[in-house]
Structures are given as C-alpha cells and as structure tokens.
Enzyme design. Structure first.
Site, PDB file in Angstrom:
ATOM      1  N   HIS A 108      -9.279   2.077  -4.473  1.00 12.17           N
ATOM      2  CA  HIS A 108      -9.849   3.084  -5.369  1.00 12.17           C
ATOM      3  C   HIS A 108     -11.155   2.563  -5.992  1.00 12.17           C
ATOM      4  CE1 HIS A 108      -5.882   4.789  -4.678  1.00 12.17           C
ATOM      5  NE2 HIS A 108      -5.388   3.615  -5.024  1.00 12.17           N
ATOM      6  N   GLU A 145      -5.098   1.759 -12.155  1.00 13.78           N
ATOM      7  CA  GLU A 145      -4.918   0.953 -10.947  1.00 13.78           C
ATOM      8  C   GLU A 145      -6.263   0.420 -10.448  1.00 13.78           C
ATOM      9  OE1 GLU A 145      -3.496   3.150  -7.585  1.00 13.78           O
ATOM     10  OE2 GLU A 145      -3.556   1.414  -6.259  1.00 13.78           O
ATOM     11  N   HIS A 200      -3.630  -2.941  -4.036  1.00 15.02           N
ATOM     12  CA  HIS A 200      -3.203  -1.723  -4.738  1.00 15.02           C
ATOM     13  C   HIS A 200      -2.054  -2.033  -5.689  1.00 15.02           C
ATOM     14  CE1 HIS A 200      -5.286   1.468  -2.340  1.00 15.02           C
ATOM     15  NE2 HIS A 200      -5.369   0.472  -1.468  1.00 15.02           N
ATOM     16  N   GLU A 282       0.920  -3.401  -2.210  1.00 15.49           N
ATOM     17  CA  GLU A 282       1.220  -2.697  -3.464  1.00 15.49           C
ATOM     18  C   GLU A 282       1.909  -3.737  -4.341  1.00 15.49           C
ATOM     19  OE1 GLU A 282       0.435   0.384  -4.217  1.00 15.49           O
ATOM     20  OE2 GLU A 282       0.109   1.438  -2.329  1.00 15.49           O
TER      21      GLU A 282
HETATM   22 ZN    ZN Z   1      -3.602   2.602  -4.631  1.00 16.31          ZN
END
Ligand code: ZN
Length: 318
Positions: A108, A145, A200, A282
């Site tokens: 992102h 995030e 992430h 993640e």
């Molecule tokens: Zn993400």
C-alpha cells in the site's frame, strides 16, 4: 533443511477458508458493490477493509514519524553555517549478501487514501484484472497498515544492507500513491532481484491471530507465468516463516493456512506478474487487539524485520 524452532509443514492446496470475509461483509464494513476482494492487500479480509480504512492521524505508540526534515534548512542562521560538508553516503557494507539484490515491497502507500480514483483503476494481473492498489487496513486505533509496512521495510533494508545486499524499495513514502501492483512486480523483475518480499499486515476479525506467508500459485495466463518461480518462492517463504517464528515468538496464523503459516494464491498481481522469487508476508492481524499491540510496538517491528531478514539470508545462502 532446518527451520530452527518451527518447520512449516507443506501447506495444503485447495480452497482457502474465508470465514472472516463473510463476517466483515455482514458487519457492513465492505462498501463495494462488487465484493470485497481488492488489490494486493493480502488476504480477502485485509482487502475487505481496504475501501473503508480511513485512518486518522496515527496515535499509536511507536508510530513511525515522517521523514525527519533537514535541520539545517529550518533557520536562517543555520543557512549561514551550512558551509559544513554534508556527510558522505556510507559505502555499501561488505558481507555475506554482497552482490545480491533484494527488493522490498512495502504494501500500500499512506497516500493511497487520498487518491481513490487512481488506485481504483484496473490493471491486468494475468488471471484477470484488479485495482491498481488498495489503501490497506488499520488498527482500531487508527495505525495504518501502510505506515506499518513502510516502517518494517525500512528496518529490513537496514538489516540487509548491513549484510552487503543491494536493496531496492518499490516505494519509500516518496510518491503520492501506489505503485500499482503490476508496477510493483515489474520493479522486482527489472532489478533482477534474487528475492522479493512484499510486507503487509492483515485486517481480519478479532481472535484471528498470527502471521502467514503467501506463496505464488502456478499461473500461466494473460502474460503471467509463475512456473519458474513457484518452487524457489516456496523455499523463500518457508525459510521466512521459520525465522519469523523464531525472531518474533508469533505463531503461524490460526485462521489461514491450516497452522502452516503458508498460503498459496493466484489472485495477487504482485505475485502473478513476478519473474523472480517472491512472497508476501502478513505479519499479523491489525484488527485483533493482541496482534495490534505487537504491530504498533517499534521493538516488535524490529523483531519482525529481523525474522524476515534472517529468512532472506537463509534462502540466499542456501
Ligand atoms: Zn496489505
């Protein structure tokens, strides 16, 4: 092959479980009419949050601050004394990873939320089309995030550079939005990276905890061909998972991957379009209070970066 404290068993192919997706959608968090599957935001729950996450100014402890401004530029008197030479850039360290290139992809971008139109543009990902990028998720307290991924990625860069690696970030908080997921893949390809890791954190339901590493599925469609990277990417992912457990003390996800800490996906452009070994991680679930307490801790993020770095090192030195 040894993974220290944790040997991730072979992850089972097959349909992924999506229990949280339904819960999130029912809770009204998913605001899109086309479903909550978004860009390369990681798992579906993460993506489900993508359109809704509008974190305000992060208030969590350990929130990474923006780049420090140059102190010499802040006062007129400083300008007159600015004759002192700027520090020379340090020569690259020599170490076991000298000659190796690692691309780190901070998931992102903090600016994505202000560029909805641009990041919603569709790009080809081989298996279909998908949003250019997504906003990512956030903790309930508003720690985005996109700030987490940048912080961990910068820590990871420092660690890898200390070992002699050439490190390229796909973005360093230095562009207004994106890059799009296809460009993120191309950056790794163009760099001829020996390994790429996309960083992430997930946005799943409370009680869903732990990390997981996402591996590329075998995809040969629409110009995407992961045939050659499936095996080395799995090797990379397994080593990162093992080292991540050791460095952070976190357990593999209790909601994805059947306790292996590994998941395989064919719907992520960042993986589908890669021609070099690549995985996503993640690091935890931002929507779980216990995981969020870890993710907002600078010392934990250092451990996370260390675990990823050690996994990359282990892969490259194998
Ligand atoms: Zn993400």
């Amino acid at each position: 092959m040894r993974y220290d404290d944790f040997v991730p068993p072979t992850s089972r192919p097959g349909p992924r479980r999506r229990p949280v997706f339904a819960a999130v959608a029912l809770a009204g968090v998913c605001l899109t009419s086309t479903g909550c599957g978004g860009g390369d935001g990681g798992t579906l729950p993460d993506d489900a949050e993508a359109g809704a996450a509008r974190p305000s100014a992060p208030a969590s402890p350990g929130t990474p601050s923006p780049k420090p401004s140059a102190p010499e530029a802040t006062s007129p008197s400083a300008a007159s004394t600015s004759a002192k030479p700027k520090p020379k850039p340090k020569p690259p360290a020599r170490g076991p990873l000298t000659g190796r290139t690692v691309v780190i992809d901070p998931g992102h971008n903090p600016g994505n939320r202000d560029h909805t139109r641009e990041i919603n543009a569709q790009v080809a990902i081989g298996t279909g089309r998908k949003e250019c990028d997504t906003t990512g998720t956030a903790t309930d307290a508003g720690y985005a995030e996109a700030l987490f991924t940048l912080d961990v990625s910068r820590r990871l860069r420092t660690l890898l550079e200390e070992e002699g690696a050439k490190v390229v970030l796909t973005q360093d908080g230095d562009r207004p939005f994106g890059p799009c997921v296809d460009e993120r893949a191309r950056i790794g390809n163009a760099a001829g990276a020996d390994a790429v890791v996309s960083v992430h954190a997930d946005g799943s339901a409370t009680g869903n905890r732990g990390f997981h590493v996402i591996l590329p599925a075998a995809v040969s469609a629409g110009g995407a061909d992961t045939t050659k990277i499936v095996a080395p990417s799995r090797e990379l992912g397994e080593r990162i998972a093992g080292k991540f457990v050791r460095a952070t003390g976190s357990a593999p996800s209790n909601y994805i991957g059947g306790d292996t800490g590994l998941d395989t996906r064919d719907d992520l452009g960042g993986l589908n379009l890669s021609t070099v070994p690549k995985v996503f991680i993640e690091c935890g679930n931002m929507r779980d209070p216990q995981d969020a307490a870890l993710l907002t801790s600078a010392s934990w993020r250092q451990k996370a970066a260390l675990g990823i770095a050690e996994g990359i090192n282990s892969y490259l030195m194998r």
